[in-house]
Design a protein around this motif. Structure first.
Motif, PDB file in Angstrom:
ATOM      1  N   TYR B 223      -4.619  -5.692  11.187  1.00  0.00           N
ATOM      2  CA  TYR B 223      -4.395  -4.323  10.701  1.00  0.00           C
ATOM      3  C   TYR B 223      -3.419  -3.592  11.633  1.00  0.00           C
ATOM      4  N   ALA B 226      -0.287  -2.888   9.906  1.00  0.00           N
ATOM      5  CA  ALA B 226      -0.282  -1.691   9.052  1.00  0.00           C
ATOM      6  C   ALA B 226      -0.176  -0.437   9.915  1.00  0.00           C
ATOM      7  N   LEU B 230       3.040   1.974   9.314  1.00  0.00           N
ATOM      8  CA  LEU B 230       2.807   3.308   8.769  1.00  0.00           C
ATOM      9  C   LEU B 230       3.096   4.424   9.779  1.00  0.00           C
ATOM     10  N   SER B 252      -4.018   5.844   8.156  1.00  0.00           N
ATOM     11  CA  SER B 252      -4.283   4.479   8.642  1.00  0.00           C
ATOM     12  C   SER B 252      -5.242   4.505   9.841  1.00  0.00           C
ATOM     13  N   THR B 276      -4.809   1.442   3.602  1.00  0.00           N
ATOM     14  CA  THR B 276      -3.431   0.952   3.608  1.00  0.00           C
ATOM     15  C   THR B 276      -2.680   1.430   2.364  1.00  0.00           C
ATOM     16  N   TYR B 277      -3.312   1.281   1.195  1.00  0.00           N
ATOM     17  CA  TYR B 277      -2.620   1.658  -0.050  1.00  0.00           C
ATOM     18  C   TYR B 277      -2.381   3.175  -0.137  1.00  0.00           C
ATOM     19  N   LEU B 280       0.296   3.994   2.330  1.00  0.00           N
ATOM     20  CA  LEU B 280       1.590   3.492   1.825  1.00  0.00           C
ATOM     21  C   LEU B 280       2.168   4.428   0.770  1.00  0.00           C
ATOM     22  N   LEU B 312       0.737  -6.571   2.754  1.00  0.00           N
ATOM     23  CA  LEU B 312      -0.291  -6.193   3.737  1.00  0.00           C
ATOM     24  C   LEU B 312      -1.671  -6.698   3.303  1.00  0.00           C
ATOM     25  N   THR B 313      -1.933  -6.707   1.986  1.00  0.00           N
ATOM     26  CA  THR B 313      -3.216  -7.243   1.497  1.00  0.00           C
ATOM     27  C   THR B 313      -3.326  -8.715   1.873  1.00  0.00           C
TER      28      THR B 313
END
Lengths: 115, 336
Positions: B223, B226, B230, B252, B276-277, B280, B312-313
């Protein structure tokens, strides 16, 4: 007298599957279509959800899986059908009773106000 | 119905048959043929009612399949999630959780705020900015050292990954400020490999050994990607500091905090994915808004959201997928 002490409320999908099977054994596709009709188009089960629910209901003993008795079933149709068990019918009745109690409680408190 | 429809329907049925491979073998043997038959009838039925209906049923199937597959695997394991994806139900105390995220706030959110201040702008070869990058890297290094001294508890896992990014940014920026003739393009991979090799040294191996007991530790470590991504910004799209610039980084960090406080493995991972989504979305928002038309903005924005999101997933879920593959391989070996 029917015992209404159901251990846990049924999910909407399980309720409509059991309700569909209450009128007689059906194969998966017929259950899927019937659930849609019974819920007036509100519930459209995907194949994966249907079989997840059927597997769980079978494990809980609420339905049984049987071979098709006809020697020549319609082409393309699954050769297995599902039947509501005695325990399944009791669970369905218990759920209907529970929903009825909820509706009665709602009507007692808010039914008069809304009319 | 057009002539193409039956072949398209057949292709959908074939794809569904392939997707059934994700189910446990026992479920496939028991219900696979029946599920295929029902899906075939559903597709034929849908095709007769038009493309929109067909799209609806395929979409529903796509959305319902992943949770159904996970549920089938858990069910096949006797309802025990931890038998399949080993995890521990630890919870990091509030104070430690917040302190552990402080370096990411300094190296991410605070760096963003400073980079908009006069004299600190990265594009102007700012020495202040370089010194701040150095400070951020040292704080991360200290966190990493403290984590290794404590035998790598959960909070320490993103440090090595974030540190690789931080070192790479520091080197890249130093090259830019001092106009050095040095190619620093692949320095991130170099630093990552060095850090991961260092963690193999005696006394530091708890980093790897803990992962075997809890694969969500590695997901939390990854993570770090991310967290870093971000906390970056495109100065051309957002020339002024607004809340929107900071929001992705803050979201995040909030997801990381939730991860440290949650005991359940699926919820821990889900919170990282959701965070994350959402982050994003805000990260990409200036790009959607900069498009010539709203529709173009939505289409390109959604495309970019899916692209970055899926990448990222895949990174965050990679540990669980590897654990799954190992479990599958061992089961097959045992069966032989």
């Amino acid at each position: 007298m029917t015992d209404h002490s159901s251990p846990a409320p049924l999910s909407e999908a399980s309720f409509f599957i059991l309700l569909s099977l209450a009128s007689g054994p059906k194969h998966g596709y017929a259950v899927l279509k019937d659930a849609e009709v019974l819920s007036e188009g509100r519930i459209t089960l995907s194949v994966s959800t249907l079989y997840t629910s059927l597997g769980r209901l079978q494990e809980q003993g609420l339905i049984e899986r049987l071979d098709v008795e006809d020697e020549e079933p319609a082409p393309g149709l699954p050769r297995k059908v599902y039947r509501l068990s005695r325990q399944g019918r009791a669970a369905l009745e218990a759920e209907a009773w529970r929903l009825g109690r909820l509706l009665a409680a709602y009507n007692r408190r808010l039914g008069a106000e809304s009319t | 119905m057009s002539e193409r429809a039956p072949s398209f329907a057949q292709m959908l049925v074939r794809l569904f048959a392939l997707a059934l491979r994700f189910y446990p073998t026992s479920v496939r043997r028991e219900y696979g043929a029946e599920m295929q038959a029902v899906f075939r009838m559903k597709v034929m039925d849908g095709a007769q009612q038009g493309a929109w209906k067909l799209f609806g049923l395929v979409w529903r199937e796509m959305c319902d399949l992943p949770p159904a597959v996970v549920s089938a695997h858990v069910q096949a394991n006797g309802g025990r999630m931890d038998a399949y994806f080993p995890f521990t139900s630890d919870r990091t105390p509030w104070g430690v959780s917040l302190l552990s995220l402080l370096p990411f706030f300094i190296g991410g959110t605070l760096r963003l705020i400073l980079s908009y201040q006069p004299g600190w702008t990265p594009r102007e070869q700012s020495l202040f900015y370089l010194l701040f990058l150095l400070l951020g890297t040292l704080v991360l290094l200290a966190g990493c050292a403290l984590g290794s001294a404590k035998k790598f508890p959960r909070w320490a896992y993103p440090y090595p990954f974030y540190l690789a990014f931080s070192l790479s940014t520091l080197v890249g920026y130093a090259v830019f400020v001092f106009q050095l003739y040095f190619n620093s393009r692949n320095s991130f991979l170099f630093f990552l490999v060095v850090i991961l090799v260092v963690l193999l040294l005696p006394g530091l191996r708890s980093f790897y050994s803990h992962i075997r007991q809890d694969w969500t530790l590695l997901s939390y470590g990854l993570y770090g990607f991310a967290l870093y991504l971000l906390s970056t910004v495109d100065f051309d799209e957002t020339p002024r500091l607004t809340l929107l610039v900071l929001l992705p980084s803050l979201i995040s960090l909030l997801a990381a905090l939730a991860h440290l406080r949650i005991r359940s493995a699926p919820v821990r991972i889900s919170v990282l994915l959701v965070g994350t989504y959402v982050a994003l979305f805000f990260w990409l928002l200036p790009i959607f808004q900069g498009m010539v038309s709203v529709w173009l903005g939505i289409v390109i924005g959604s495309f970019m959201l899916l692209g970055y999101g899926m990448l990222l997933t895949a990174i965050l879920l990679a540990p669980i997928l590897v654990s799954n593959a190992i479990h599958f391989w061992r089961t097959r070996q045992a069966a032989r």
